[in-house]
Scaffold this motif. Sequence first.
Motif, PDB file in Angstrom:
ATOM      1  N   PRO A 128       0.819  -1.231   0.000  1.00  0.00           N
ATOM      2  CA  PRO A 128       0.000   0.000   0.000  1.00  0.00           C
ATOM      3  C   PRO A 128       0.846   1.270   0.000  1.00  0.00           C
ATOM      4  N   THR A 129       2.039   1.207   0.613  1.00  0.00           N
ATOM      5  CA  THR A 129       2.940   2.371   0.602  1.00  0.00           C
ATOM      6  C   THR A 129       3.374   2.686  -0.825  1.00  0.00           C
ATOM      7  N   VAL A 130       3.644   1.662  -1.613  1.00  0.00           N
ATOM      8  CA  VAL A 130       4.034   1.856  -3.011  1.00  0.00           C
ATOM      9  C   VAL A 130       2.898   2.537  -3.775  1.00  0.00           C
ATOM     10  N   ILE A 131       1.675   2.088  -3.548  1.00  0.00           N
ATOM     11  CA  ILE A 131       0.516   2.658  -4.233  1.00  0.00           C
ATOM     12  C   ILE A 131       0.301   4.107  -3.804  1.00  0.00           C
ATOM     13  N   ARG A 132       0.440   4.380  -2.506  1.00  0.00           N
ATOM     14  CA  ARG A 132       0.256   5.761  -2.018  1.00  0.00           C
ATOM     15  C   ARG A 132       1.302   6.697  -2.601  1.00  0.00           C
ATOM     16  N   LEU A 133       2.551   6.236  -2.689  1.00  0.00           N
ATOM     17  CA  LEU A 133       3.601   7.077  -3.258  1.00  0.00           C
ATOM     18  C   LEU A 133       3.295   7.381  -4.718  1.00  0.00           C
ATOM     19  N   ALA A 134       2.865   6.373  -5.468  1.00  0.00           N
ATOM     20  CA  ALA A 134       2.530   6.580  -6.878  1.00  0.00           C
ATOM     21  C   ALA A 134       1.469   7.659  -7.024  1.00  0.00           C
ATOM     22  N   ARG A 135       0.453   7.614  -6.173  1.00  0.00           N
ATOM     23  CA  ARG A 135      -0.626   8.599  -6.262  1.00  0.00           C
ATOM     24  C   ARG A 135      -0.174   9.991  -5.834  1.00  0.00           C
ATOM     25  N   LYS A 136       0.705  10.067  -4.852  1.00  0.00           N
ATOM     26  CA  LYS A 136       1.232  11.372  -4.436  1.00  0.00           C
ATOM     27  C   LYS A 136       2.066  12.015  -5.535  1.00  0.00           C
ATOM     28  N   LEU A 137       2.648  11.184  -6.395  1.00  0.00           N
ATOM     29  CA  LEU A 137       3.443  11.706  -7.508  1.00  0.00           C
ATOM     30  C   LEU A 137       2.563  12.096  -8.691  1.00  0.00           C
ATOM     31  N   PHE A 153       0.232   9.867 -10.243  1.00  0.00           N
ATOM     32  CA  PHE A 153      -0.148   8.725 -11.076  1.00  0.00           C
ATOM     33  C   PHE A 153      -1.393   8.052 -10.497  1.00  0.00           C
ATOM     34  N   ASP A 154      -2.141   7.365 -11.352  1.00  0.00           N
ATOM     35  CA  ASP A 154      -3.352   6.679 -10.900  1.00  0.00           C
ATOM     36  C   ASP A 154      -3.033   5.483 -10.016  1.00  0.00           C
ATOM     37  N   GLY A 155      -1.862   4.919 -10.210  1.00  0.00           N
ATOM     38  CA  GLY A 155      -1.462   3.763  -9.419  1.00  0.00           C
ATOM     39  C   GLY A 155      -0.076   3.316  -9.813  1.00  0.00           C
ATOM     40  N   PHE A 156       0.368   2.177  -9.265  1.00  0.00           N
ATOM     41  CA  PHE A 156       1.720   1.701  -9.537  1.00  0.00           C
ATOM     42  C   PHE A 156       1.970   1.380 -11.010  1.00  0.00           C
ATOM     43  N   PRO A 157       0.997   0.761 -11.750  1.00  0.00           N
ATOM     44  CA  PRO A 157       1.266   0.472 -13.169  1.00  0.00           C
ATOM     45  C   PRO A 157       1.617   1.723 -13.973  1.00  0.00           C
ATOM     46  N   ASP A 158       0.929   2.850 -13.694  1.00  0.00           N
ATOM     47  CA  ASP A 158       1.231   4.092 -14.409  1.00  0.00           C
ATOM     48  C   ASP A 158       2.605   4.643 -14.007  1.00  0.00           C
ATOM     49  N   LEU A 159       2.924   4.551 -12.715  1.00  0.00           N
ATOM     50  CA  LEU A 159       4.247   4.978 -12.251  1.00  0.00           C
ATOM     51  C   LEU A 159       5.328   4.131 -12.905  1.00  0.00           C
ATOM     52  N   GLN A 160       5.122   2.821 -12.954  1.00  0.00           N
ATOM     53  CA  GLN A 160       6.117   1.930 -13.544  1.00  0.00           C
ATOM     54  C   GLN A 160       6.290   2.207 -15.034  1.00  0.00           C
TER      55      GLN A 160
END
Length: 286
Positions: A53-62, A64-71
């Motif tokens: 969940p920390t990975v997902i929260r960081l992605a959204r703070k940056l 992005f909609d979620g980790f797949p978009d960040l990746q």
Amino acid sequence: MPTTPLVRDLLKEKQGELTASERKLSAALLEDSLVAGLQSITRLAELAEVSTPTVIRLARKLGFDGFPDLQAAIREEIAARMKRPLAKLDTARADPRDHVVSRFASAVSENINRTLDRLDLAEFDRVAELLSDPDRNLHLLGGRITRSNAHYFFNHLQIIRPQVTLMDSSPSVWPQSLLDMGPASTLIVFDIRRYERELEKLARLAVDQGANIVLFTDAWGSPIEKCATHVFRAMVEVPSSWDSTLAINFIVETLVAEVQSRRSDSSAERIAALENMIGASRIFRG
């Protein structure tokens, strides 16, 4: 050329908004130039010792909609940073209708304009003040492609002021230069993709000696940024199999002008003394 904020920049800009766990994850990504972000969300969380969940929260703070978009953004950023000369050449040939001179001039003009848009003028002034300080000794070095930029900068600075050294291109003799570095030293490094590990190692050793680093790099940022005190990023892509350093040299020439302006009296005396020395020495005449 990157047209959207880079993930590396977003991570640095958002540090003040991150929780302790998110900062830990951010550090893990930045430590390995984002490469860790190419792994699965579970593996990345394990590597950074945080929860998924920390990975997902960081992605959204940056943003992005979620980790797949960040990746996906990380993958694109790394691909652009590691683009090989042949791939760049294929891109350069995409539109054969325009003459290469026109396309190259247009790309260089855009590079300079976009570099200026991103240039921190306060940072520029701080570096100009640093380079104008006669009590500091300056060491310059470039990589395989940027060696000419370092040499050009050296040629001008050593006329304007004393205690300027162009380091040898061979790493085997760098320890001798490191011996003379300390808190009153500045190492000026040029490093663009594909980044050179030897330069990064030298920069870290120079910092260990107490020196500070002024880095000239490309839009994606050399790993040396992690230990540099001052950083100039410039746009480098042109319709060629090679990157262009003209935008970097624009900053260099502007710094030369500003340093000379700040040292106008002493540099004028130094230049006059140099002219007299050349005039008195027949070996410099054709």
